[in-house]
Design a protein around this motif. Structure first.
Motif, PDB file in Angstrom:
ATOM      1  N   GLU A 109       0.828  -1.208   0.000  1.00 50.13           N
ATOM      2  CA  GLU A 109       0.000   0.000   0.000  1.00 50.13           C
ATOM      3  C   GLU A 109       0.865   1.261   0.000  1.00 50.13           C
ATOM      4  OE1 GLU A 109      -3.379   2.108   2.783  1.00 50.13           O
ATOM      5  OE2 GLU A 109      -3.166  -0.073   2.858  1.00 50.13           O
ATOM      6  N   ASN A 110       1.893   1.291   0.846  1.00 50.78           N
ATOM      7  CA  ASN A 110       2.791   2.459   0.896  1.00 50.78           C
ATOM      8  C   ASN A 110       3.562   2.624  -0.408  1.00 50.78           C
ATOM      9  OD1 ASN A 110       2.017   3.226   3.436  1.00 50.78           O
ATOM     10  ND2 ASN A 110       3.775   2.326   4.464  1.00 50.78           N
ATOM     11  N   ILE A 111       3.965   1.506  -0.998  1.00 50.67           N
ATOM     12  CA  ILE A 111       4.685   1.576  -2.274  1.00 50.67           C
ATOM     13  C   ILE A 111       3.796   2.197  -3.333  1.00 50.67           C
ATOM     14  CG2 ILE A 111       5.731   0.214  -4.131  1.00 50.67           C
ATOM     15  CD1 ILE A 111       6.615  -1.786  -1.921  1.00 50.67           C
ATOM     16  N   GLY A 112       2.526   1.793  -3.349  1.00 53.21           N
ATOM     17  CA  GLY A 112       1.571   2.375  -4.294  1.00 53.21           C
ATOM     18  C   GLY A 112       1.457   3.881  -4.115  1.00 53.21           C
ATOM     19  N   LYS A 113       1.397   4.331  -2.867  1.00 52.55           N
ATOM     20  CA  LYS A 113       1.309   5.774  -2.604  1.00 52.55           C
ATOM     21  C   LYS A 113       2.581   6.493  -3.033  1.00 52.55           C
ATOM     22  CE  LYS A 113      -1.868   5.376   1.291  1.00 52.55           C
ATOM     23  NZ  LYS A 113      -2.020   5.446   2.751  1.00 52.55           N
ATOM     24  N   ILE A 114       3.729   5.889  -2.731  1.00 49.09           N
ATOM     25  CA  ILE A 114       5.009   6.517  -3.085  1.00 49.09           C
ATOM     26  C   ILE A 114       5.158   6.651  -4.597  1.00 49.09           C
ATOM     27  CG2 ILE A 114       7.533   6.167  -3.063  1.00 49.09           C
ATOM     28  CD1 ILE A 114       7.112   4.827  -0.262  1.00 49.09           C
ATOM     29  N   LEU A 115       4.811   5.581  -5.315  1.00 45.32           N
ATOM     30  CA  LEU A 115       4.997   5.565  -6.771  1.00 45.32           C
ATOM     31  C   LEU A 115       3.763   6.023  -7.549  1.00 45.32           C
ATOM     32  CD1 LEU A 115       6.958   2.197  -7.120  1.00 45.32           C
ATOM     33  CD2 LEU A 115       7.871   4.510  -6.974  1.00 45.32           C
ATOM     34  N   HIS A 116       2.701   6.383  -6.823  1.00 44.47           N
ATOM     35  CA  HIS A 116       1.454   6.858  -7.428  1.00 44.47           C
ATOM     36  C   HIS A 116       0.854   5.810  -8.373  1.00 44.47           C
ATOM     37  CE1 HIS A 116       2.279  10.710  -5.654  1.00 44.47           C
ATOM     38  NE2 HIS A 116       3.476  10.713  -6.220  1.00 44.47           N
ATOM     39  N   ILE A 117       0.782   4.585  -7.877  1.00 45.09           N
ATOM     40  CA  ILE A 117       0.127   3.501  -8.617  1.00 45.09           C
ATOM     41  C   ILE A 117      -0.780   2.747  -7.653  1.00 45.09           C
ATOM     42  CG2 ILE A 117       1.941   3.222 -10.367  1.00 45.09           C
ATOM     43  CD1 ILE A 117       3.067   0.891  -8.783  1.00 45.09           C
ATOM     44  N   GLU A 118      -1.658   1.924  -8.188  1.00 49.30           N
ATOM     45  CA  GLU A 118      -2.576   1.145  -7.353  1.00 49.30           C
ATOM     46  C   GLU A 118      -1.811   0.057  -6.597  1.00 49.30           C
ATOM     47  OE1 GLU A 118      -5.921   1.536  -6.937  1.00 49.30           O
ATOM     48  OE2 GLU A 118      -5.750   3.358  -8.135  1.00 49.30           O
ATOM     49  N   ARG A 119      -2.287  -0.259  -5.398  1.00 50.39           N
ATOM     50  CA  ARG A 119      -1.688  -1.327  -4.611  1.00 50.39           C
ATOM     51  C   ARG A 119      -1.763  -2.658  -5.351  1.00 50.39           C
ATOM     52  NH1 ARG A 119      -2.413  -5.750  -2.637  1.00 50.39           N
ATOM     53  NH2 ARG A 119      -4.614  -5.666  -3.085  1.00 50.39           N
ATOM     54  N   SER A 120      -2.857  -2.877  -6.054  1.00 55.08           N
ATOM     55  CA  SER A 120      -3.023  -4.124  -6.804  1.00 55.08           C
ATOM     56  C   SER A 120      -1.969  -4.260  -7.904  1.00 55.08           C
ATOM     57  CB  SER A 120      -4.435  -4.225  -7.389  1.00 55.08           C
ATOM     58  OG  SER A 120      -4.689  -3.154  -8.264  1.00 55.08           O
ATOM     59  N   SER A 121      -1.563  -3.134  -8.502  1.00 57.20           N
ATOM     60  CA  SER A 121      -0.505  -3.160  -9.521  1.00 57.20           C
ATOM     61  C   SER A 121       0.821  -3.570  -8.899  1.00 57.20           C
ATOM     62  CB  SER A 121      -0.349  -1.794 -10.179  1.00 57.20           C
ATOM     63  OG  SER A 121      -1.521  -1.436 -10.852  1.00 57.20           O
ATOM     64  N   VAL A 122       1.081  -3.080  -7.706  1.00 54.66           N
ATOM     65  CA  VAL A 122       2.303  -3.453  -6.985  1.00 54.66           C
ATOM     66  C   VAL A 122       2.287  -4.953  -6.729  1.00 54.66           C
ATOM     67  CG1 VAL A 122       3.606  -3.184  -4.833  1.00 54.66           C
ATOM     68  CG2 VAL A 122       2.549  -1.179  -5.906  1.00 54.66           C
ATOM     69  N   SER A 123       1.167  -5.450  -6.241  1.00 55.22           N
ATOM     70  CA  SER A 123       1.024  -6.876  -5.943  1.00 55.22           C
ATOM     71  C   SER A 123       1.230  -7.731  -7.188  1.00 55.22           C
ATOM     72  CB  SER A 123      -0.348  -7.140  -5.332  1.00 55.22           C
ATOM     73  OG  SER A 123      -0.520  -8.504  -5.066  1.00 55.22           O
ATOM     74  N   LYS A 124       0.617  -7.328  -8.291  1.00 53.09           N
ATOM     75  CA  LYS A 124       0.738  -8.089  -9.547  1.00 53.09           C
ATOM     76  C   LYS A 124       2.186  -8.135 -10.027  1.00 53.09           C
ATOM     77  CE  LYS A 124      -3.929  -7.125 -11.137  1.00 53.09           C
ATOM     78  NZ  LYS A 124      -4.752  -6.304 -12.028  1.00 53.09           N
ATOM     79  N   LYS A 125       2.884  -7.007  -9.944  1.00 52.78           N
ATOM     80  CA  LYS A 125       4.279  -6.976 -10.393  1.00 52.78           C
ATOM     81  C   LYS A 125       5.158  -7.857  -9.510  1.00 52.78           C
ATOM     82  CE  LYS A 125       4.366  -2.714 -12.938  1.00 52.78           C
ATOM     83  NZ  LYS A 125       5.276  -2.508 -14.014  1.00 52.78           N
ATOM     84  N   LEU A 126       4.905  -7.846  -8.209  1.00 53.00           N
ATOM     85  CA  LEU A 126       5.689  -8.694  -7.309  1.00 53.00           C
ATOM     86  C   LEU A 126       5.439 -10.179  -7.588  1.00 53.00           C
ATOM     87  CD1 LEU A 126       5.381  -6.728  -3.939  1.00 53.00           C
ATOM     88  CD2 LEU A 126       7.457  -7.109  -5.266  1.00 53.00           C
ATOM     89  N   LYS A 127       4.176 -10.510  -7.808  1.00 57.33           N
ATOM     90  CA  LYS A 127       3.841 -11.921  -8.114  1.00 57.33           C
ATOM     91  C   LYS A 127       4.449 -12.346  -9.449  1.00 57.33           C
ATOM     92  CE  LYS A 127      -0.373 -12.283  -5.421  1.00 57.33           C
ATOM     93  NZ  LYS A 127      -1.819 -12.353  -5.460  1.00 57.33           N
ATOM     94  N   LYS A 128       4.407 -11.454 -10.409  1.00 63.70           N
ATOM     95  CA  LYS A 128       4.926 -11.763 -11.735  1.00 63.70           C
ATOM     96  C   LYS A 128       6.429 -12.058 -11.665  1.00 63.70           C
ATOM     97  CE  LYS A 128       5.419  -9.766 -16.342  1.00 63.70           C
ATOM     98  NZ  LYS A 128       5.216  -8.591 -17.169  1.00 63.70           N
TER      99      LYS A 128
END
Length: 132
Positions: A109-128
């Motif tokens: 969630e914090n990464i999403g706020k820092i990078l101005h992207i959705e938390r779900s996008s962060v999760s998807k990239k990490l899983k990928k």
């Protein structure tokens, strides 16, 4: 895209938590109440007198400090290896996500706020990247 050894980056969090625990045990060391007695011969006769005080287990504290030094060296080495692996990732956004998540310990969630992207996008990239 290169393969990242996630066992290396996972070690970072474990080592940081262990170091924090050791520091806490040193900073919050409990003193031990110690009592002893001696004989006072100033009057010519041995009169028992008591001595009461607090003592810290200096050897145990020193051992914990030494363990922290060893763990800090391990952590530096693991972080260096993880940084090299992360730097080999071509996508700059993914590099930022990996660095923030694994090295800095930020939440998705914090990464999403820092990078101005959705938390779900962060999760998807990490899983990928974990699947590669």
């Amino acid at each position: 895209m290169t393969n990242i050894k996630f066992e290396n980056v996972a070690k970072i969090r474990k080592l940081k938590k262990e170091i924090m625990g050791l520091r806490y045990s040193i900073d919050n060391a409990k003193p031990e109440l110690q009592a002893d007695f001696y004989k006072d011969y100033r009057t010519g006769k041995g009169i028992p007198k008591s001595v009461v005080g607090f003592v810290f287990d200096e050897r145990e504290i020193h051992a914990r400090e030494q363990k922290i030094k060893v763990r800090l060296k391990q952590l530096e080495s693991v972080i260096k290896n993880a940084e090299e692996e992360i730097d080999s990732v071509e996508d700059p956004e993914l590099r930022s996500i990996l660095r923030l998540y694994y090295i800095e310990g930020e939440t998705q969630e914090n990464i999403g706020k820092i990078l101005h992207i959705e938390r779900s996008s962060v999760s998807k990239k990490l899983k990928k990247i974990q699947k590669l």
